[in-house]
Structures are given as structure tokens and as C-alpha cells.
Design an enzyme around this catalytic site. Structure first.
Site: not given
Ligand code: GUN
Length: 292
Positions: A52, A96, A119
Site C-alpha cells: 500500500k 490493517q 477502507d
Molecule cells: N485486511 C485484509 N483486507 C483488508 C483491507 O481491505 N483493509 C484493512 N485495513 N485490513 C485488511
């Protein structure tokens, strides 16, 4: 059979975002800024967050990675989020997941300012999504919509079967595919671990979205000829012959299922790369909403 190449489609989305960011720079304006919080050192989470951050850089966005120890207490994490909420230089915040067991994901998600919740997990943003109001679409479903759009896959009037009801993927995906949007207007069946006749339902699907996290779960006997199959699975499976000691497996038995499909996403190289494209689009959207 068309392979839906997430690398190509994500590159196209990122090129557009890069051009928009370059315009901001030309005007002497600040660029979008994403803050990512990683608690602990889960191997898969480390990889996703690093990706990311790297993608932010490639697009011209700013990013800040805040790493907290696995034993960080909940109050400290909530305070960290609060300070990012108050910081006018931060457009998007993501924490995350999964989090260590002693921290409530629900509390964490609710603490993120909905206007910075790139998100799209905050209950008020999910509520907007359900009502078809403008909001942040969770990154993985968003990435899938972008992939369908890139390859001009028709969805209107189709029967979509989503396997898995997680808050991150399956449930929002089911809502979006049923919504009155360009990549929606499907009749949707949302299946989960208590669905007794999963195979029969899948056989009726024009579009299958497999998001249950069980490697190679979807087999050819579950797939109608000409179906579109979207594989969201990214499970690490031990493999001593692989360089890293594991291989990434999707939720679909790809080699056997692919010949039956009109289109299918590979793993890796499919949905995973699109997820980041969705996140970047949300970050630019947050910037435009909050300081554009
Ligand atoms: N863990 C797995 N997929 C995601 C996501 O799209 N966002 C976040 N913050 N954590 C995740």
C-alpha cells in the site's frame, strides 16, 4: 476464456490517479496523504501494508506508516487514530486487520473519522453503501468493480453468487452487485458456511465471487459453462519447494475451473492488485472531499 488481469487493470487506474496527482503538484497544492497503522508483525499484513505504501509513492501520494508493537494496548491505538483524525494533513486512515486479539476491531473502526475512513468499514459508511449514497467503497469490492468495468463485463440482470459474508469483502460485494450502479443490477445470492446446497446455487451463477478464504474450494462441478469467476482468496499455504516457504492459493481450483469460464481472475495477479487501486481511489476521494 478471458483472464482478468489485475496488474493491467490496476496500472490503468493508477495511471489516471498519477495524472490527477501531477495536476495538483503543478498547481502547488498538497498531495493526498494516507496514514496506515500496522499493529504487530503478521507476515501477510506486513506485505499488504508495504505494498500500500509503495503504491502511494508510485502514484505521487504521501504516506505515513505507523508501526505499533503487538502488545500495544487498545487505548494507545485509539489515541493514535484520534490524533490522525485531528491532523488536517492526513486524508485517509487505515488500520490493517486483523488486529491482536486483545484489541476490539469494532472500537477501532468506529474511532476512525468516517470522512477519513478510506477502507469504508465505519458503520456510517457501510450504512451509506447500503442506501446507495456516496461513500468509500471497501477496497476489495471496489477493486472488483473496477476490474469488471475495465474488462466491460456485463452484470445487469445476471445472477451473481457471492461465497463468504465478511464485512471486508462478501457482504459489501453482495450489496454493490445488487445496487443500481454500472457494475451492479445483479440478482444476488449471498452464501456462507451454513448454506446447505452451495453447489446447486453456484451452478445457477452467471458470476461467482469466491471470498471465503478456503484454498481451491470452488471446483469445476460447481461452475456453469461460461460463468465469470472472481477469486478473492489469498491464503498462504506451506510449500517447502517455494522460495519463501509458502505459496499463495486462491479460493478457486484455477486450472480445472478456468476452461469452463468466460472470464476468470488468476491468483496472484487478479483481485489483490485491484484492491490497492480501490484504496488509492478512496484516498484521492477523501482528499477532494476534505480539502479539494
Ligand atoms: N485486511 C485484509 N483486507 C483488508 C483491507 O481491505 N483493509 C484493512 N485495513 N485490513 C485488511
Amino acid at each position: 476464456m478471458l483472464v482478468l488481469d489485475g496488474k493491467l487493470a490496476a496500472a490503468a487506474v493508477k495511471e489516471n490517479l498519477k495524472a490527477e496527482t501531477a495536476e495538483l503538484v503543478k498547481k502547488g497544492l498538497p498531495t493526498p496523504h494516507l496514514a496506515a497503522i500496522l499493529v504487530g508483525n503478521n507476515g501477510a499484513s506486513e506485505t499488504y501494508v508495504a505494498s500500500k505504501v509503495k503504491n502511494c509513492e508510485e502514484t505521487g501520494f504521501q504516506s505515513t506508516l505507523i508501526r505499533l508493537a503487538a502488545d500495544t494496548d487498545e487505548a494507545t491505538l485509539l489515541q493514535t487514530i484520534e490524533s490522525l483524525n485531528q491532523n488536517p494533513d492526513i486524508d485517509g486512515i487505515l488500520v490493517q486487520l486483523p488486529l491482536p486479539k486483545h484489541i476490539s476491531e469494532e472500537k477501532v473502526i468506529k474511532t476512525i473519522d468516517p470522512s477519513k475512513d478510506v477502507d469504508g468499514f465505519h458503520p456510517s459508511n457501510i450504512g451509506k453503501l447500503v442506501q446507495g449514497l456516496p461513500t468509500f467503497i471497501p477496497a476489495t469490492p471496489y477493486g472488483i468493480l473496477l476490474l469488471l468495468a475495465h474488462y466491460q463485463i456485463a452484470t445487469k440482470g445476471k445472477h451473481a453468487v457471492v461465497i463468504g459474508r465478511s464485512n471486508i469483502v462478501g457482504r459489501p460485494m453482495s450489496i454493490l452487485l445488487s445496487s443500481n450502479i454500472p457494475q451492479g443490477n445483479c440478482t444476488v445470492t449471498l452464501c456462507h458456511s451454513h448454506t446447505p446446497n452451495l453447489k446447486e446455487i453456484c451452478l445457477q451463477a452467471d458470476i461467482i465471487v469466491a471470498a471465503l478464504g478456503k484454498p481451491e474450494f470452488v471446483t469445476p462441478d460447481m461452475v456453469k459453462d461460461g460463468a465469470v469467476v472472481i477469486d478473492v482468496g489469498i491464503t498462504r499455504v506451506d510449500d517447502a519447494t517455494a522460495k519463501k516457504g509458502f505459496r499463495i492459493k486462491g479460493d478457486v481450483l484455477y486450472d480445472a475451473v478456468a476452461p469452463k469460464c468466460s472470464a476468470i481472475t488468476p491468483v496472484p495477479g487478479g483481485v489483490g492488485l485491484m484492491t490497492i487501486a480501490g484504496l488509492l481511489k478512496n484516498t484521492l476521494q477523501a482528499y477532494q472531499n476534505n480539502r479539494g
